[in-house]
Write a protein that holds these residues in place. Structure first.
Motif, PDB file in Angstrom:
ATOM      1  N   LYS A 114      -4.818  -3.959 -12.446  1.00  6.66           N
ATOM      2  CA  LYS A 114      -4.848  -2.732 -12.985  1.00  6.66           C
ATOM      3  C   LYS A 114      -6.105  -2.678 -14.205  1.00  6.66           C
ATOM      4  O   LYS A 114      -6.282  -1.694 -14.708  1.00  6.66           O
ATOM      5  CB  LYS A 114      -3.696  -2.053 -13.515  1.00  6.66           C
ATOM      6  N   LYS A 166      -3.774  -7.783  -6.892  1.00  7.38           N
ATOM      7  CA  LYS A 166      -4.223  -6.437  -7.390  1.00  7.38           C
ATOM      8  C   LYS A 166      -4.565  -6.602  -8.925  1.00  7.38           C
ATOM      9  O   LYS A 166      -3.394  -7.183  -9.564  1.00  7.38           O
ATOM     10  CB  LYS A 166      -3.456  -5.330  -7.173  1.00  7.38           C
ATOM     11  N   THR A 198      -3.129  -7.829   4.953  1.00  4.63           N
ATOM     12  CA  THR A 198      -2.091  -6.836   4.755  1.00  4.63           C
ATOM     13  C   THR A 198      -2.061  -6.450   3.127  1.00  4.63           C
ATOM     14  O   THR A 198      -2.030  -7.656   2.500  1.00  4.63           O
ATOM     15  CB  THR A 198      -0.982  -7.695   4.955  1.00  4.63           C
ATOM     16  N   GLU A 199      -2.081  -5.289   3.007  1.00  6.13           N
ATOM     17  CA  GLU A 199      -1.823  -5.074   1.409  1.00  6.13           C
ATOM     18  C   GLU A 199      -0.628  -4.740   1.114  1.00  6.13           C
ATOM     19  O   GLU A 199       0.383  -4.214   2.019  1.00  6.13           O
ATOM     20  CB  GLU A 199      -2.615  -3.611   1.286  1.00  6.13           C
ATOM     21  N   THR A 200      -0.401  -5.450  -0.202  1.00  7.80           N
ATOM     22  CA  THR A 200       1.150  -5.334  -0.489  1.00  7.80           C
ATOM     23  C   THR A 200       1.023  -4.322  -1.778  1.00  7.80           C
ATOM     24  O   THR A 200      -0.050  -4.162  -2.306  1.00  7.80           O
ATOM     25  CB  THR A 200       1.781  -6.698  -1.061  1.00  7.80           C
ATOM     26  N   GLU A 201       2.147  -4.187  -2.487  1.00  8.50           N
ATOM     27  CA  GLU A 201       2.205  -3.539  -3.693  1.00  8.50           C
ATOM     28  C   GLU A 201       1.389  -4.282  -4.895  1.00  8.50           C
ATOM     29  O   GLU A 201       0.740  -3.668  -5.584  1.00  8.50           O
ATOM     30  CB  GLU A 201       3.460  -3.154  -4.207  1.00  8.50           C
ATOM     31  N   ASP A 202       1.558  -5.545  -4.781  1.00 10.44           N
ATOM     32  CA  ASP A 202       0.669  -6.108  -5.912  1.00 10.44           C
ATOM     33  C   ASP A 202      -0.348  -7.103  -5.454  1.00 10.44           C
ATOM     34  O   ASP A 202      -1.138  -7.796  -6.294  1.00 10.44           O
ATOM     35  CB  ASP A 202       1.872  -7.157  -6.573  1.00 10.44           C
ATOM     36  N   TYR A 210      -3.801 -15.404  -0.804  1.00 11.40           N
ATOM     37  CA  TYR A 210      -3.187 -14.105  -1.322  1.00 11.40           C
ATOM     38  C   TYR A 210      -4.210 -13.969  -2.709  1.00 11.40           C
ATOM     39  O   TYR A 210      -4.683 -14.788  -3.614  1.00 11.40           O
ATOM     40  CB  TYR A 210      -1.815 -14.513  -1.907  1.00 11.40           C
TER      41      TYR A 210
END
Length: 163
Positions: A149, A147, A71-75, A144
């Motif tokens: 940036k 991500k 599952t991809e989350t925002e972070d 987990y």
């Protein structure tokens, strides 16, 4: 480096397909259809997936299903792997990722007791986490990976490069 985490997990699954079949396991993959590109160490991340899948092929009850969800989350990205254990799960889930700790007290399978410890260490080196939980005979691994940036700082300096 930038790696497609979805493709890397699929690759490990394909490379261990014969082990999975020999263990008489049915894999239920629930992965995103799209790429998820993260800044990770590809070799360490491959090893995390490899150790977790090898663990499943060694200790899952034959003729059962294994569920792997991403599952991809925002972070970040959350990956769960669940299987029914062939042996009674009578160990401390918080200690199973320690070095040389094994869940099968009879030690009737090959292995050093390092697989999950290495996976946890490699996840933490990449600012992620690996948590193990059990419920009755259900073994669950929650991985987990965050991500980023920014490109991580390279050894020897050079600072952080914004992308």
């Amino acid at each position: 480096m930038k790696i497609d985490i979805v493709d890397l997990l699929k690759q490990v699954g394909l490379e261990y397909d014969s082990n999975i079949r020999k263990a008489n396991l049915e894999m239920k993959w629930n992965l995103p259809e799209h790429k998820i590109v993260l800044w990770l160490d590809s070799q360490k991340t491959y090893r995390i997936f490899e150790n977790m899948i090898v663990n499943i092929t060694k200790y899952a009850m034959p003729h059962t299903r294994v569920y792997i969800d991403m599952t991809e989350t925002e972070d970040g990205v959350h990956i769960t792997m669940k299987n029914v254990s062939a042996a009674e799960l009578n160990f401390n889930a918080d200690e199973i990722t320690d070095r040389f700790v094994r869940g099968d007290s009879a030690r009737n399978t090959e292995g050093s007791g390092l697989g999950l410890a290495i996976a946890k260490s490699f996840a933490e080196l990449q600012h992620g986490s690996l948590k193990i939980s059990t419920e009755a005979d259900l073994f669950k691994a929650d991985l987990y990976l965050p991500k980023s940036k920014e490109m991580p700082e390279k050894p020897g300096g050079g600072g952080i490069l914004k992308i």
